[in-house]
Design a protein around this motif. Structure first.
Motif, mmCIF file in Angstrom:
data_model
loop_
_atom_site.group_PDB
_atom_site.id
_atom_site.type_symbol
_atom_site.label_atom_id
_atom_site.label_comp_id
_atom_site.label_asym_id
_atom_site.label_seq_id
_atom_site.Cartn_x
_atom_site.Cartn_y
_atom_site.Cartn_z
ATOM 1 N N THR A 4 0.838 -1.244 0.095
ATOM 2 C CA THR A 4 0.071 -0.201 0.105
ATOM 3 C C THR A 4 0.794 1.284 0.177
ATOM 4 O OG1 THR A 4 -0.128 0.264 2.469
ATOM 5 C CG2 THR A 4 -1.892 -1.038 1.488
ATOM 6 N N HIS A 6 1.457 2.934 2.374
ATOM 7 C CA HIS A 6 0.537 3.996 3.542
ATOM 8 C C HIS A 6 1.594 4.563 4.452
ATOM 9 C CE1 HIS A 6 -3.467 1.983 2.898
ATOM 10 N NE2 HIS A 6 -3.394 2.860 1.917
ATOM 11 N N ASN A 12 -3.592 8.967 3.581
ATOM 12 C CA ASN A 12 -3.736 7.727 2.876
ATOM 13 C C ASN A 12 -5.079 7.419 2.773
ATOM 14 O OD1 ASN A 12 -4.192 5.776 5.003
ATOM 15 N ND2 ASN A 12 -2.201 6.032 5.487
ATOM 16 N N GLU A 13 -5.746 6.754 2.081
ATOM 17 C CA GLU A 13 -7.149 6.203 2.168
ATOM 18 C C GLU A 13 -7.849 5.606 3.155
ATOM 19 O OE1 GLU A 13 -7.152 2.358 -0.546
ATOM 20 O OE2 GLU A 13 -5.381 3.466 -0.870
ATOM 21 N N VAL A 14 -6.918 4.924 3.948
ATOM 22 C CA VAL A 14 -7.336 4.128 5.419
ATOM 23 C C VAL A 14 -7.730 5.241 6.287
ATOM 24 C CG1 VAL A 14 -6.820 2.678 7.098
ATOM 25 C CG2 VAL A 14 -5.949 2.322 4.782
ATOM 26 N N SER A 28 -2.640 2.990 8.968
ATOM 27 C CA SER A 28 -1.914 2.604 7.763
ATOM 28 C C SER A 28 -2.056 1.097 7.688
ATOM 29 C CB SER A 28 -0.377 2.823 7.463
ATOM 30 O OG SER A 28 0.283 2.392 8.342
ATOM 31 N N SER A 29 -1.975 0.398 6.584
ATOM 32 C CA SER A 29 -1.918 -0.928 6.413
ATOM 33 C C SER A 29 -0.615 -1.097 5.462
ATOM 34 C CB SER A 29 -3.320 -1.501 5.668
ATOM 35 O OG SER A 29 -3.504 -0.703 4.392
ATOM 36 N N TYR A 32 -2.535 -4.599 0.444
ATOM 37 C CA TYR A 32 -4.037 -4.649 -0.185
ATOM 38 C C TYR A 32 -4.335 -6.026 -0.276
ATOM 39 C CZ TYR A 32 -3.402 0.377 -1.786
ATOM 40 O OH TYR A 32 -3.395 1.662 -1.938
#
Length: 130
Positions: A4, A6, A12-14, A28-29, A32
């Motif tokens: 990711t 992240h 980020n998207e999370v 974060s992760s 994916y």
């Protein structure tokens, strides 16, 4: 592996998924998740086949990645998501324990295994947050 990245991007998207729901400073992760992908296969080996070495591998890897930002972001502790009593009885272990312990060791912060949170048995898990 579907990384990711992240860790390198604090916006980020999370973290955007948590916006307005929980007060968080960093989210974060590492990877994916795609149905029938390699990450699903790894998670299933850890979760259902008692392959605890997968948790250690992922925890070590995520810890190494997290050290890149550890000086900028202060992590207080690693708290594993509690497993419902019924699932614990079925599996005999919480699949996040080895992951959390490896991550804790890598970042040199406490692993709070006994941190108590009441969990409800949900079937299936709600997916509306993500």
């Amino acid at each position: 592996m579907p990384l990711t990245l992240h860790i390198e991007n604090p916006d980020n998207e999370v973290i955007r998924k948590f916006y307005g729901r929980l007060p968080v400073e960093h989210v974060s992760s590492l990877l994916y998740f795609h149905k029938k992908g390699i990450v699903q296969e790894l998670i299933h080996h850890l979760k259902y086949r008692n392959r605890q070495q997968v948790g250690k591998f992922l925890g070590d890897w995520y810890g190494e990645e997290s050290q890149k930002i550890h000086s900028e972001v202060k992590f207080d502790a690693i708290i594993p998501v509690p497993l419902h009593k019924k699932r614990m009885k079925e599996r005999g272990y919480n699949q996040l324990t080895t992951f959390g312990q490896a991550l804790s060791k890598s970042l040199q912060i406490p692993f709070l295994k006994m941190f108590y949170i009441e969990t409800l048995m949900l079937s299936p898990k709600p997916r509306s947050l993500f």
